[in-house]
Scaffold this active site. Sequence first.
Site, PDB file in Angstrom:
ATOM      1  CG  ASP A 193      -2.331   0.672   0.968  1.00  0.00           C
ATOM      2  OD1 ASP A 193      -2.552   1.634   0.093  1.00  0.00           O
ATOM      3  OD2 ASP A 193      -3.274   0.376   1.562  1.00  0.00           O
ATOM      4  CD  GLU A 209      -5.868   5.357   3.216  1.00  0.00           C
ATOM      5  OE1 GLU A 209      -5.455   4.351   3.823  1.00  0.00           O
ATOM      6  OE2 GLU A 209      -5.938   5.385   2.097  1.00  0.00           O
TER       7      GLU A 209
END
Length: 658
Positions: free
Chosen positions: A327, A523
């Site tokens: 990520d 997020e």
Amino acid sequence: MGVSRLTLAMLTVLALPAAAGGAVDPRPAAPATAKPLADWPAVKSAVGRDPKIERRIASILAGMTLEQKIGQMTQPDVRYIAPDQVRQYHIGSVLNGGGAWPAMNKHATVKEWADLAQAFHAAAMQTDAKVKIPLIWGTDAVHGHNNVLGATVFPHNIGLGAARDPQLVEEIARATAKASRATGISWVFAPTLAVAQDQRWGRTYESFSSDPALVRLYGAAAVRGLQGTLTGDGDVVATAKHYLADGGTVHGNDQGEARTSRLDLINVHGAGYYSALAAGAQTVMASYSSWTDAGSGAAGGKMHGNRALLTDALKGRMGFDGFVVSDWNAIEQVPGCTKAHCPASINAGVDMVMVPEDWRAFIANTVADVKAGRIAMARIDDAVTRILRVKLRAGLFERLPAAGAFNGRADALEARDLARRAVRESLVLLKNNDAVLPLRRGGRVLVVGKSADSLSNQSGGWTRTWQGTENTNADFGTGQTLLAALREALGADGVEFNETGAGVDPAKYTAVIAVIGETPYAEYNGDIDWPAPLQHSARYKEDLAVLDAVSGRGAPVVTIFYSGRTVYANDLLNRSDAFVAAWLPGTEAAGIADLLLRDGNGRIAYDFRGSLPFAWPGDACTSTVNGTILFRPGYGLRYDSPKAVSALTFTPAPEACG
């Protein structure tokens, strides 16, 4: 603090799943796992090994230099690399993060996206390598091709979980893949397979459900829809993410620690991966989170450095032969690593490293690591083999990225009818006292609330920008707010809008429609950090104020609630005659109007089908699947089976929980 025992007893019938509580869902429930797994299962992928491809991989690999191999393992963001640098450094992949567009033009056309994809592809095919290796471009198309102007935005995963319709999920994934290929992008970072356990998590809306059986059912459907045959004009490579237990962290802390047993890790958080891999998912994205075994107390550490889970479990026991991608800058969270240097992560099993900005330093550092023996050449060869395998399976060597039937076509971005149907299926009716809904036509409605005319609030995070903020309705290029949909259905004279409800007399209207809820987040920024309460009106006081302005003043109040999670909202429910959990429906709010209004002949046009994918909390400090529950997963009323909701006990949220 919370509702009394007596109140809980009174709510028992309301809290039963739909099939037992008078709210009947005609579709079958997600199948339960017949027997809990004792270990990671072997998974047979729908995409098998092709000996011709394997021979071709071996031939290509044999002719590559170390620098070329590391280039294939490197993924910069398009904002920080030019096409000629792709050629110079043998880059294997690029991505566009949220808020990245061609020439940083938020309103870039489909053709401009496709032209940029072609420029990167051309550069990759002009290297000095013996065999030219095409580049693969990845994007966060998580509810439609949501970064692109004019693309239809579908309900976020939480809404699709409420729909309980895997065929719908597959159709949406198919439409998303087609839109992505129109822009020349052949890799999508979806589906998210988190089994969210705590509504404090700011990514709860990216989770289909707290039920692993439903997530498992949807994982396969999403991969089938995205990948198709892998080589068709409308096919993209899918990504199963975020491996593993991203939805199981303590207090829902994003990028936090999941403290759970190994068996729960396998049976709960692993569930979606088994079906996604079986359907042929070609890539897996590692999670920012870490895992600690609640049974033994052993700390596995950050997932990006966890060889036992990335290599032994995923690639070994499960047999995954695609590649693992990291990520965004996540390698720096592994002890001893930085954004540009992490041999531990590569050794653990990460094959392609997402280094958006510091990619040149990463290449130099990783080359040095191999030469110094900190990373074995065999590990590099394995990673590149996996990357080449996916590119060959996806047909990237045989065609241009923006070639095919959808190349550069703006109409390929739209699937409005499908999105409207998805909205209809996803809405959950929590309250409908005195059969207020559906509303008859011919009257005049008052629309209030900050979200009535906001495509941003309708769509939430990961929409046009990373957090979904800094958008106006004009930044979408398509779609319809609920206010616009009601005006279209009832006529301009049949609808009056007053955002705050101040200075109007509700008694002059046949009904008040209040459109309220959360504002966009993604997020990290979306977390409700413990011990802050989970009461909606404590965070959004304006929503309580607008209901106070119209409730009990002569017209029934219908509340449409946009949110990325279930929250404590007894005060809002008590001020509403009808209450609809609309989640984050995306750009096609006409699907909401379809359910709120009768047809022109006064008949019910559409009934509610959605049921809760997560528990609805019964107090401000409940945020887990095991807390005080007002409505259990599966609850959802129907027009053909009405049920009154009595006044609910409301206890104001404390300043802090715990």
